[in-house]
Design an enzyme around this catalytic site. Structure first.
Site, PDB file in Angstrom:
ATOM      1  N   ASN A 194       4.994   7.850  12.625  1.00 21.32           N
ATOM      2  CA  ASN A 194       5.766   8.211  11.434  1.00 21.32           C
ATOM      3  C   ASN A 194       4.763   8.409  10.298  1.00 21.32           C
ATOM      4  O   ASN A 194       4.214   7.451   9.769  1.00 21.32           O
ATOM      5  CB  ASN A 194       6.757   7.083  11.086  1.00 21.32           C
ATOM      6  N   LYS A 203       5.352   9.481   7.415  1.00 23.11           N
ATOM      7  CA  LYS A 203       5.983   9.322   6.091  1.00 23.11           C
ATOM      8  C   LYS A 203       5.574  10.507   5.216  1.00 23.11           C
ATOM      9  O   LYS A 203       5.429  11.617   5.714  1.00 23.11           O
ATOM     10  CB  LYS A 203       5.624   7.983   5.460  1.00 23.11           C
ATOM     11  N   HIS A 250      15.803   5.071   8.464  1.00 23.86           N
ATOM     12  CA  HIS A 250      14.589   4.321   8.135  1.00 23.86           C
ATOM     13  C   HIS A 250      14.857   3.498   6.874  1.00 23.86           C
ATOM     14  O   HIS A 250      15.560   3.953   5.967  1.00 23.86           O
ATOM     15  CB  HIS A 250      13.406   5.278   7.913  1.00 23.86           C
ATOM     16  N   GLU A 270      13.196   2.928   4.324  1.00 28.73           N
ATOM     17  CA  GLU A 270      12.832   3.586   3.060  1.00 28.73           C
ATOM     18  C   GLU A 270      13.939   4.537   2.607  1.00 28.73           C
ATOM     19  O   GLU A 270      14.181   4.698   1.419  1.00 28.73           O
ATOM     20  CB  GLU A 270      11.488   4.316   3.222  1.00 28.73           C
ATOM     21  N   GLU A 314      12.802  -2.520  13.124  1.00 30.04           N
ATOM     22  CA  GLU A 314      11.753  -2.511  12.101  1.00 30.04           C
ATOM     23  C   GLU A 314      12.123  -3.480  10.979  1.00 30.04           C
ATOM     24  O   GLU A 314      12.811  -3.087  10.015  1.00 30.04           O
ATOM     25  CB  GLU A 314      11.612  -1.114  11.496  1.00 30.04           C
ATOM     26  N   GLY A 330       4.410  -1.851   6.635  1.00 33.72           N
ATOM     27  CA  GLY A 330       3.345  -1.544   5.676  1.00 33.72           C
ATOM     28  C   GLY A 330       2.747  -2.760   4.996  1.00 33.72           C
ATOM     29  O   GLY A 330       2.080  -2.628   3.965  1.00 33.72           O
ATOM     30  N   SER A 338       3.736  -2.590  10.844  1.00 35.18           N
ATOM     31  CA  SER A 338       2.342  -3.039  10.784  1.00 35.18           C
ATOM     32  C   SER A 338       1.639  -3.124  12.142  1.00 35.18           C
ATOM     33  O   SER A 338       0.729  -3.920  12.320  1.00 35.18           O
ATOM     34  CB  SER A 338       2.224  -4.369  10.044  1.00 35.18           C
TER      35      SER A 338
HETATM   36  P1  PGA Z   1       3.875   0.792   9.331  1.00 41.89           P
HETATM   37  O1  PGA Z   1       5.222   1.652   9.192  1.00 41.89           O
HETATM   38  O2  PGA Z   1       3.410   0.925  10.753  1.00 41.89           O
HETATM   39  O3  PGA Z   1       2.930   1.418   8.342  1.00 41.89           O
HETATM   40  O4  PGA Z   1       4.214  -0.622   8.988  1.00 41.89           O
HETATM   41  C1  PGA Z   1       6.191   1.678  10.191  1.00 41.89           C
HETATM   42  C2  PGA Z   1       7.381   2.481   9.747  1.00 41.89           C
HETATM   43  O5  PGA Z   1       7.778   2.371   8.579  1.00 41.89           O
HETATM   44  O6  PGA Z   1       7.952   3.244  10.528  1.00 41.89           O
END
Ligand code: PGA
Length: 247
Positions: free
Chosen positions: A8, A10, A93, A95, A165, A171, A209
């Protein structure tokens, strides 16, 4: 065991980064038994498609509209994605749920729209820190799952991957523990059995992460079918190592 490894990006990278990324990823993961799905921004699809052609790597979108066409400036529909060579889309997601105020109802609509147009879905589910600390994580993810899958038939689940998640792990550099992951994935599988039946199969991946140092232990968990990787997927060398591993 064959696993599903999803990137991903983003809102990172620009379209002109995609040629080198795609060519390197295709070369470095050639022969891998895993299912690899890259999810760059919409603007990158055309280049990704061109330079991933001939490989088994699939392309996913990070979002999709809940409506099909018409006066919806700025929206991208499931059929547009399909026509652009995209096979998956991430829906729900955290976000998008928090920053763009996407409700469970909207997420359910998006899933139905995507499936009806022949797009496969990566459905993100996960609790925040406050909910976890209040010991509400299990109930929370069950509710999210129930709402997201309302009206989805058992045979359609073949086209759905659930990504567990936890928001507090995304993150932050701090993954959930293996025990946490096993427990929460168990909760999700039990809920699927309750909503459908004991024999219903569903793919569940973990995200939050994952990086080049911790991926092996997490993805090798027997309860998991793979991983959704954000930050660490931006480095094509690291992502290729994770994607070509035999688990
Ligand atoms: P990350 O993001 O691996 O940077 O923690 C995962 C995600 O949000 O899909």
């Amino acid at each position: 065991m064959r696993k599903i490894i999803i990137s991903n990006f983003k809102m990172n990278t620009v379209p002109s980064d995609m040629k080198a990324y795609s060519m390197q990823l295709a070369t470095k993961t050639a022969g891998s038994k895993n299912k690899i799905i890259v999810c760059p921004p919409y603007t990158h699809f055309c280049i990704a498609k061109q330079f991933l052609d001939g490989s088994k790597i699939e392309i996913g979108a990070q979002n999709v509209s809940d409506v099909e066409a018409g006066k919806n400036t700025g929206e991208i529909s499931a059929s547009m994605l399909k026509d652009a060579g995209v096979t998956y889309c991430i829906i729900g997601h955290s976000e998008r749920r928090s920053k763009f105020k996407e409700s469970d109802r909207l997420i359910n609509k998006k899933i139905k729209m995507a499936l009806s147009q022949g797009l496969k879905v990566i459905l993100c589910i996960g609790e925040d820190k406050v909910t976890r600390e209040a010991k509400g994580a299990c109930a929370f993810v069950k509710n999210q799952l129930d709402d997201a899958l309302k009206g989805i038939y058992e045979n359609e689940l073949e086209s759905v991957i659930i990504a567990y998640e936890p928001i507090w792990a995304i993150g932050t550099g701090k993954t959930a523990t293996l025990k946490d992951i096993e427990k929460m994935v168990g909760v999700l599988r039990k809920e699927i059995a309750y909503l459908y039946n004991d024999k219903t199969k569903i793919n569940i991946v973990y995200g939050g992460s994952i990086d080049i140092n911790n991926y092996k232990k997490i993805i090798s968990l027997p309860c998991l079918d793979g991983a959704l990787i954000g930050g660490a997927s931006l480095d094509v060398d690291n992502f290729s190592v994770i994607a070509r591993e035999n688990y």
